[in-house]
Design an enzyme around this catalytic site. Structure first.
Site, PDB file in Angstrom:
ATOM      1  N   GLU A  40       3.633   6.750  55.569  1.00 47.85           N
ATOM      2  CA  GLU A  40       2.833   6.023  56.550  1.00 47.85           C
ATOM      3  C   GLU A  40       3.602   5.913  57.866  1.00 47.85           C
ATOM      4  O   GLU A  40       4.814   5.725  57.879  1.00 47.85           O
ATOM      5  CB  GLU A  40       2.528   4.621  56.016  1.00 47.85           C
ATOM      6  N   LYS A 106      -7.120   3.533  58.137  1.00 47.37           N
ATOM      7  CA  LYS A 106      -6.769   2.504  57.159  1.00 47.37           C
ATOM      8  C   LYS A 106      -7.796   1.374  57.172  1.00 47.37           C
ATOM      9  O   LYS A 106      -8.056   0.762  58.206  1.00 47.37           O
ATOM     10  CB  LYS A 106      -5.375   1.964  57.476  1.00 47.37           C
ATOM     11  N   CYS A 140      -0.996   2.598  52.120  1.00 41.39           N
ATOM     12  CA  CYS A 140      -0.201   1.409  51.820  1.00 41.39           C
ATOM     13  C   CYS A 140      -1.002   0.240  51.219  1.00 41.39           C
ATOM     14  O   CYS A 140      -1.313   0.248  50.032  1.00 41.39           O
ATOM     15  CB  CYS A 140       0.547   0.983  53.078  1.00 41.39           C
TER      16      CYS A 140
END
Length: 255
Positions: A40, A106, A140
């Site tokens: 990431e 995300k 994540c």
């Protein structure tokens, strides 16, 4: 399909240095590799200063990813800070060997660090089709939300890229294994190592799990490249043999 994942330290808010670092690593990956996965925010570390490092979709890093993919005849993926108009995104880019780009923004922004205050969240689950594999790509904090990544006859491989810190690394290990077992899917988790400018330590623990939750590449805290070969037909045979996914609950995901 052979996949190489790069577990690395990241140079704080320095895209050029990070690109050069990963370029050197990619030069030495096995020739059989068809997909390279980076962490990431691989150009900057997990920063809440997007204005310092943000790039456009035709910027230096995306250009580098395209050139690398085309020159090595492989796909490359990792997330970075992208600017569109007046908004910033933590965007996971997937660049094909042709130079074509698909991406996932995300969805679950990490509110504990204030990510939701400076980045715009995505809304859609992304499935990428590559060499007969259906790849579900996440970033994540998404790992903590199993409904969003629940199998719905739509993927063969789950990939999570992360900057996941030491104090919560047990959750990373546990949830990656859970995602593999509950979805009978290969799972890849790629985390960084080292320290950042906010005194966060990242212990790596990048790993590859099969559809039964067994390690194909075990967690490590070292700077390293993992190369693993995945067998789609074997996974599908096991899904059919056990039939667990046929008994799953149906649902619709809404905002």
């Amino acid at each position: 399909m052979q996949i190489s994942i790069i577990q690395a330290p990241l140079f704080w808010e320095n895209p050029e240095v990070n690109r050069n670092y990963f370029a050197a690593k990619i030069q030495n990956i096995p020739e059989e590799t068809l997909l390279v996965v980076l962490p990431e925010m691989f150009t900057s570390g997990f920063t809440m200063n997007p204005h310092e490092v943000a790039e456009d979709m035709d910027g230096a890093t995306v250009t580098w990813m395209k050139e690398t993919a085309q020159n090595r005849n492989l796909a490359i993926m990792g997330s970075m800070v992208i600017r569109e108009k007046d908004e910033y995104y933590n965007r996971l880019l997937f660049v094909f060997p042709t130079g074509e780009v698909e991406y996932y923004d995300k969805r679950h922004l990490f509110s504990l660090a204030g990510e939701h205050k400076v980045y715009t969240k995505g809304s859609e689950k992304k499935i990428i089709n590559y060499l007969g594999w259906r790849i579900a790509a996440f970033i994540c904090y998404d790992l903590r939300f199993p409904v969003f990544s629940r199998f719905n006859d739509d993927y063969d491989l789950l990939i999570y890229v992360a900057n996941w810190p030491q104090p919560r690394i047990n959750a990373w290990d546990t949830l990656l294994k859970a995602r593999a077992i509950e979805n009978m899917s290969y799972v890849i988790g790629v985390n960084r190592i080292g320290d950042d400018e906010n005194d966060n330590n990242y212990p790596g623990h990048s790993q590859v799990l099969d559809y039964l939750g067994n390690y194909l590449a075990e967690p490590s805290e070292k700077e390293m490249v993992f190369s693993v070969r995945l067998d789609k037909e074997l996974m599908l045979a096991n899904r059919n043999k056990f039939g667990f996914l046929r008994d799953r609950d149906a649902f619709t995901l809404t905002e």
